[in-house]
Design a protein around this motif. Structure first.
Motif, PDB file in Angstrom:
ATOM      1  N   THR A   1      -9.821  13.378 -38.609  1.00 14.24           N
ATOM      2  CA  THR A   1     -10.646  14.028 -39.189  1.00 14.24           C
ATOM      3  C   THR A   1     -10.065  15.869 -39.195  1.00 14.24           C
ATOM      4  O   THR A   1      -9.801  16.456 -40.286  1.00 14.24           O
ATOM      5  CB  THR A   1     -12.049  14.730 -38.558  1.00 14.24           C
ATOM      6  N   ARG A   2      -9.625  16.617 -37.972  1.00 14.20           N
ATOM      7  CA  ARG A   2      -8.615  17.725 -37.954  1.00 14.20           C
ATOM      8  C   ARG A   2      -7.716  17.414 -38.516  1.00 14.20           C
ATOM      9  O   ARG A   2      -7.307  18.317 -39.607  1.00 14.20           O
ATOM     10  CB  ARG A   2      -8.777  18.151 -36.525  1.00 14.20           C
ATOM     11  N   HIS A   3      -6.274  16.385 -38.740  1.00 11.41           N
ATOM     12  CA  HIS A   3      -5.657  16.177 -39.373  1.00 11.41           C
ATOM     13  C   HIS A   3      -6.007  16.389 -40.492  1.00 11.41           C
ATOM     14  O   HIS A   3      -5.304  16.614 -41.439  1.00 11.41           O
ATOM     15  CB  HIS A   3      -5.247  14.879 -38.698  1.00 11.41           C
ATOM     16  N   VAL A   4      -7.343  15.509 -41.643  1.00  8.43           N
ATOM     17  CA  VAL A   4      -7.314  15.549 -42.891  1.00  8.43           C
ATOM     18  C   VAL A   4      -7.406  16.952 -43.632  1.00  8.43           C
ATOM     19  O   VAL A   4      -7.275  17.193 -44.295  1.00  8.43           O
ATOM     20  CB  VAL A   4      -8.193  14.387 -42.752  1.00  8.43           C
ATOM     21  N   GLN A   5      -8.518  17.737 -42.063  1.00  7.18           N
ATOM     22  CA  GLN A   5      -8.639  19.077 -42.874  1.00  7.18           C
ATOM     23  C   GLN A   5      -7.424  19.863 -42.420  1.00  7.18           C
ATOM     24  O   GLN A   5      -7.578  20.882 -44.120  1.00  7.18           O
ATOM     25  CB  GLN A   5      -9.663  19.165 -41.436  1.00  7.18           C
TER      26      GLN A   5
ATOM     27  N   LYS B   1     -13.690  22.418 -46.431  1.00  5.78           N
ATOM     28  CA  LYS B   1     -12.872  21.853 -44.655  1.00  5.78           C
ATOM     29  C   LYS B   1     -13.538  21.932 -43.744  1.00  5.78           C
ATOM     30  O   LYS B   1     -13.925  20.667 -43.670  1.00  5.78           O
ATOM     31  CB  LYS B   1     -11.925  23.058 -44.848  1.00  5.78           C
ATOM     32  N   THR B   2     -15.450  22.639 -44.069  1.00  7.66           N
ATOM     33  CA  THR B   2     -16.174  21.887 -43.018  1.00  7.66           C
ATOM     34  C   THR B   2     -17.449  21.656 -43.145  1.00  7.66           C
ATOM     35  O   THR B   2     -17.428  20.322 -42.436  1.00  7.66           O
ATOM     36  CB  THR B   2     -17.657  23.480 -43.280  1.00  7.66           C
ATOM     37  N   GLY B   3     -17.401  21.159 -44.502  1.00  6.90           N
ATOM     38  CA  GLY B   3     -17.987  19.793 -45.029  1.00  6.90           C
ATOM     39  C   GLY B   3     -17.536  18.653 -44.230  1.00  6.90           C
ATOM     40  O   GLY B   3     -17.857  17.192 -43.863  1.00  6.90           O
ATOM     41  N   VAL B   4     -15.959  18.408 -44.532  1.00  7.41           N
ATOM     42  CA  VAL B   4     -15.739  17.222 -44.086  1.00  7.41           C
ATOM     43  C   VAL B   4     -15.046  17.049 -43.015  1.00  7.41           C
ATOM     44  O   VAL B   4     -14.992  16.171 -42.700  1.00  7.41           O
ATOM     45  CB  VAL B   4     -14.096  17.663 -44.633  1.00  7.41           C
ATOM     46  N   GLY B   5     -14.652  18.616 -42.105  1.00  9.17           N
ATOM     47  CA  GLY B   5     -14.913  18.319 -40.881  1.00  9.17           C
ATOM     48  C   GLY B   5     -16.501  17.302 -40.397  1.00  9.17           C
ATOM     49  O   GLY B   5     -16.859  17.014 -39.872  1.00  9.17           O
TER      50      GLY B   5
ATOM     51  N   PHE C   1     -17.111  14.282 -37.822  1.00 11.69           N
ATOM     52  CA  PHE C   1     -17.525  14.402 -36.759  1.00 11.69           C
ATOM     53  C   PHE C   1     -18.680  12.695 -36.907  1.00 11.69           C
ATOM     54  O   PHE C   1     -18.998  12.461 -35.967  1.00 11.69           O
ATOM     55  CB  PHE C   1     -18.204  15.668 -36.871  1.00 11.69           C
ATOM     56  N   MET C   2     -19.732  12.958 -38.304  1.00 15.58           N
ATOM     57  CA  MET C   2     -20.494  12.289 -37.891  1.00 15.58           C
ATOM     58  C   MET C   2     -19.917  10.729 -38.230  1.00 15.58           C
ATOM     59  O   MET C   2     -20.494   9.698 -37.579  1.00 15.58           O
ATOM     60  CB  MET C   2     -21.438  12.472 -39.510  1.00 15.58           C
TER      61      MET C   2
ATOM     62  N   VAL D   1     -18.899   5.764 -35.102  1.00  9.98           N
ATOM     63  CA  VAL D   1     -18.300   4.068 -34.859  1.00  9.98           C
ATOM     64  C   VAL D   1     -17.985   4.209 -32.831  1.00  9.98           C
ATOM     65  O   VAL D   1     -18.043   4.014 -32.368  1.00  9.98           O
ATOM     66  CB  VAL D   1     -16.513   5.289 -35.015  1.00  9.98           C
ATOM     67  N   ALA D   2     -18.123   5.657 -32.266  1.00 10.48           N
ATOM     68  CA  ALA D   2     -18.884   5.231 -30.988  1.00 10.48           C
ATOM     69  C   ALA D   2     -20.134   5.014 -30.419  1.00 10.48           C
ATOM     70  O   ALA D   2     -19.925   3.795 -29.147  1.00 10.48           O
ATOM     71  CB  ALA D   2     -18.768   6.663 -30.030  1.00 10.48           C
ATOM     72  N   ILE D   3     -20.969   4.698 -31.531  1.00 13.19           N
ATOM     73  CA  ILE D   3     -21.979   4.108 -30.804  1.00 13.19           C
ATOM     74  C   ILE D   3     -21.855   2.658 -30.715  1.00 13.19           C
ATOM     75  O   ILE D   3     -22.511   1.897 -30.228  1.00 13.19           O
ATOM     76  CB  ILE D   3     -23.145   4.624 -31.964  1.00 13.19           C
TER      77      ILE D   3
END
Length: 850
Positions: A575-579, A601-605, A609-610, A615-617
């Motif tokens: 996500t950070r790389h895409v941002q 950029k904030t919306g993409v972040g 994150f969601m 994915v973690a869940i």
């Protein structure tokens, strides 16, 4: 059996319940299946093969469990029997778990089909269709059968686990009994009386082994090939050792090495002086034993070779480790804070200790492999412990471990030398001395197995620590290099993870902790088998730990937690790389508004994150429906307890979507004025013109009035109020003000500046100069320049700026004058220049104010 044991769906199916289709569709499908079964009755009567296979597998499992239980109940287990039994029970346990999982999965599918039929009709209600009733009964039978299979497989798994635990407990009791078994006393006269015939017997066995080896005609060829192989191995190891030490070791031409160079050199010295000298010796011994393995007459010779190789390995390792760590000839490269003289003495004493340990270790290996009589084992064991303890005592004096005295400060720009540590690790030598004396006392008391066990485990711990500590230093320096690097792929990876200085420090600390934990785990993996824990037991412990526990229907497994953390970290990195790519390569080239760029950029972040959280869940295997129920139950408490946080979060989303303020805007919120630096979910950071950061909750920015000087553009107007005295030339005032405005380079020509005659004031004629500037960032300097220009122009034109005037009325002034004249003596009249005329009814005075 294979069809039942195999999992038909991944484990996620157990936790994530699929969406139920329409009940009507299921009923129609079941009616169609019933019709087909009526058309083909033979197929309907055929029983599935799965129950038959499960019964056969169940019978095999029960027979294997009975056999294992009888073997455990018979008596002592040797190592081979224990390993075989544990492997069989582990395989059976895994098969039973797979069968249970398959039954649970298939039962969940059939339960969904049964739920799709709906609840059975209530008593007295209209009866349901015969096909639906028959299908309901069929599904009930299948569910009951699958439930029985799962319970039976779980019972088999429980029995297998109990048998494994029982076998492990029995083996540990056997190991403990052997360890604390008391043998002959080494200082007893009867023990020494039995030694001559036992020594003669062993001597004869060794002589016979040598004779059998010498008489073997094929041994000469094998010995020649073995010697050639050893020379080749030594010829490869020695040049590699010299190259490593010369290229990456402690070089003489570097007089002031940095800490990084010293750490790398230490690791290279350990590899060159310890491993590359020990490995050829061990390889030769293993090759010799492999050649003699087929001849039982050579067993004493094999034991002698193993003892010699073990003693030589002990000596080479510990002497090389001392020279590598203490560096007696290169004090500038030493990491330990010792003076050269104590360091040289310490190396000599450690070499002496290595000799004692080598002899003692060789003797221990020899008596273990030769199956010596108890009396001979008692005497040799006591001798080895006495030799090892005596050589260790030479390392205990505190004068050998005195840290280096403080010297002159290092030159500027040069790495500091070793820090004087007087460290706590030096105090561990006392613990070593206590352990050595305890093992010697155990040997004197007849506990030979215990003394040898403790001594060998202590030496193995020292050896493992000597290898892993340099590896730890190299790994820590590698982390420091990654954190300090400014270019390259490693620097890019670091910038993806962390950006701030505090983030770099936190990442550095986390990496060092992970390295230490990994090395501790590696040391445990190496040392635990030496302590009596078998590899299969260790693997079982690890598997049980990684499998986790079930709490409230939720399985908490460290393996799943680690996988979730890794997947979450990877998703955040992506996500950070895409941002970053979106910001640098897309948004900046589109040349859109800076606030829009920040919002995208904030919306993409937030979206990334969601996704990472989901994915973690999913990796944890949590049921989202259960989480939804928990969230619903806690929603009331969260609503009351975190209502401010929720309102700020919602306000932050509104700010990002509607963008009433953007990053870089000049805003006024209440009595705060400054530039927007960051808009987060909870709050907005405002930097004032005094360079102070003000954190304002987002709810205040949405609910209160906010002045935004740069909402649509930076075009703004400056209003300068000024007053002139009565009687001034109004046309000259207007022309002077316009001239000052048009002469300034930052004042816009369209719209043109204008002068407004606002009012007749109490003390002045009030005017206002209004002019526009293209960039309100220069509001204050432009207004200040205009005021300077107006003051200078008015002074040159003779236009006065009056003070505020006040008029005071005193009605009884005439009576006061008569009273003063009667009381005061006659005086000379004042000069004309000093005469001040006061009207009878008024007195006027000027009071200045600014």
């Amino acid at each position: 059996m294979g069809l039942i044991i195999q999992m038909r769906k991944p484990p996620s199916v157990w936790f994530h319940r699929p969406r139920q289709p329409s009940r009507t569709v299921f009923i129609l499908a079941l009616l169609l299946l019933t019709a087909l079964s009526v058309i083909s009755p033979a197929g309907a009567q055929t029983a599935p093969a799965a129950p038959i296979e499960f019964k056969a597998a169940l019978a095999g499992w029960q027979a294997a469990l009975e056999k294992a239980a009888n073997r455990v109940a018979r008596g002592a287990l040797d190592e081979a029997e224990y390993q075989t039994l544990r492997m069989e029970l582990s395989g059976l346990l895994e098969q039973a778990h797979q069968a249970t999982a398959a039954a649970v999965t298939e039962m969940a599918v059939n339960q969904q089909l049964a739920e799709a039929l709906g609840a059975p009709p209530a008593e007295g209600a209209l009866a349901e269709a015969a096909a639906v009733a028959a299908e309901r009964q069929r599904l009930a039978r299948i569910i009951a059968e699958l439930d029985g299979r799962g319970r039976q497989a779980e019972l088999i798994a429980t029995r297998a686990d109990i048998l494994m635990r029982t076998a492990t407990d029995k083996r540990m009791r056997q190991f403990t009994d052997t360890l604390f078994k008391r043998g002959p006393l080494p200082l007893n006269r009867s023990t020494w009386t039995a030694l001559p015939p036992q020594a003669a017997f062993l001597r004869d066995r060794v002589s016979q082994a040598f004779s059998a080896t010498a008489d073997d005609p094929a041994w000469a060829d094998q010995g020649f090939e073995l010697a050639a192989a050893f020379l080749v191995a030594l010829g490869l190891a020695w040049p590699v050792r010299r190259w490593l030490l010369g290229r990456f070791g402690r070089r003489r031409d570097i007089t002031h090495p940095t800490r990084r160079q010293r750490v790398v050199a230490l690791a290279v010295e350990v590899v060159g002086r310890c491993l590359l000298t020990v490995l050829p010796t061990v390889a030769l011994a293993l090759a010799l034993r492999q050649i003699m393995a087929g001849d039982p007459k050579t067993l004493p010779l094999q034991a002698l070779i193993a003892a010699a190789a073990g003693g030589a390995a002990f000596f080479l390792f510990f002497s090389g480790l001392a020279a590598a760590i203490l560096a007696p000839d290169r004090p500038a490269w030493r990491l330990s804070a010792l003076d050269p003289v104590p360091a040289r003495s310490l190396v000599n004493r450690i070499t002496l200790f290595a000799v004692g340990v080598g002899v003692a270790g060789g003797a221990v290996v020899l008596q273990r492999t030769m199956l010596s009589p108890p009396e001979l084992q008692a005497v040799t064991g006591f001798g080895t412990m006495l030799l090892a303890t005596a050589t260790l005592m030479f390392l205990l004096p505190g004068k050998l471990w005195v840290p280096r005295s403080a010297g002159p400060a290092p030159e500027a720009g040069r790495d500091a030398g070793p820090e004087p540590s007087g460290g706590s690790w030096v105090q561990l030598r006392h613990i070593g001395g206590v352990i050595a004396l305890a093992t010697l006392g155990a040997s004197i008391a007849g506990f030979h197995n215990l003394s040898i066990y403790v001594g060998m485990l202590a030496l193995a711990t020292i050896a493992v620590a000597g290898l892993l500590l340099p590896l730890r230093g190299v790994a820590h320096e590698g982390v420091a290099m990654v954190m300090e690097r400014e270019r390259g792929p490693l620097a890019e990876l670091r910038r993806l993870l962390v950006r701030s200085e505090k983030g770099v420090q936190a990442a550095d600390w986390c990496a060092r902790v992970m390295i230490d934990v990994g090395l501790i785990a590696l040391a445990a993996v190496i040392l635990l088998p030496l302590s009596g824990i078998d590899w299969t037991e260790l693997q079982g412990f690890v598997d049980t730990f990684m499998r986790g526990v079930t709490v409230g229907g939720v399985r908490l497994a460290p393996a799943d937690i680690i996988a979730a953390i890794l997947l979450f970290s990877a998703a955040v990195m992506v996500t950070r790389h895409v941002q970053r790519v979106l910001d640098v390569r897309v948004l900046q080239r589109l040349q859109i508004d800076r606030g829009v760029q920040n919002s995208i950029k904030t919306g993409v972040g937030y979206f990334g994150f969601m996704v990472a959280l989901l994915v973690a869940i999913g990796a944890l295997g949590l049921d989202l429906s259960n989480l939804a129920l928990i969230a619903g139950a806690l929603s009331v408490g969260i609503g009351f307890g975190l209502q401010n946080v929720v309102s700020n979060f919602a306000a932050g989303l509104i700010l990002l979507v509607e963008r009433p303020i953007k990053v870089g805007d000049w805003v006024v919120v209440g009595d705060m004025e400054g530039v927007v630096k960051r808009i987060s979910v909870r709050a907005t950071e405002l930097q004032t013109f005094q360079r102070a950061s003000v954190i304002i909750p987002n709810s205040e920015l949405v609910s209160k009035a906010v002045v935004n000087w740069t909402f649509k553009d930076k075009f703004g107007r400056i209003d300068i109020k000024i007053g002139v005295e009565y009687g001034s030339d109004l046309k000259l005032v207007r022309e002077t003000l316009l001239a000052c405005a048009t002469a300034h380079p930052r004042v816009a020509t369209m719209p043109a500046p204008m002068v407004v005659f606002k009012d007749f004031g109490a003390s002045s004629l009030d005017f206002e100069l209004r002019c526009f500037i293209p960039d309100v960032d220069f509001f204050l300097p432009t207004a200040s320049d205009l005021r300077f220009a107006i003051a200078e122009s008015f002074d040159r034109a003779g236009i006065a700026i009056p003070f505020n005037q006040q008029v005071m009325h005193i009605p009884q002034l005439d009576g006061l004058r008569d009273f003063l004249d009667r009381r005061s003596p006659p005086r000379q009249p004042p000069a004309a220049s000093q005469l001040e005329t006061i009207t009878p009814n008024s007195w006027t005075g000027n009071v200045g104010s600014r």
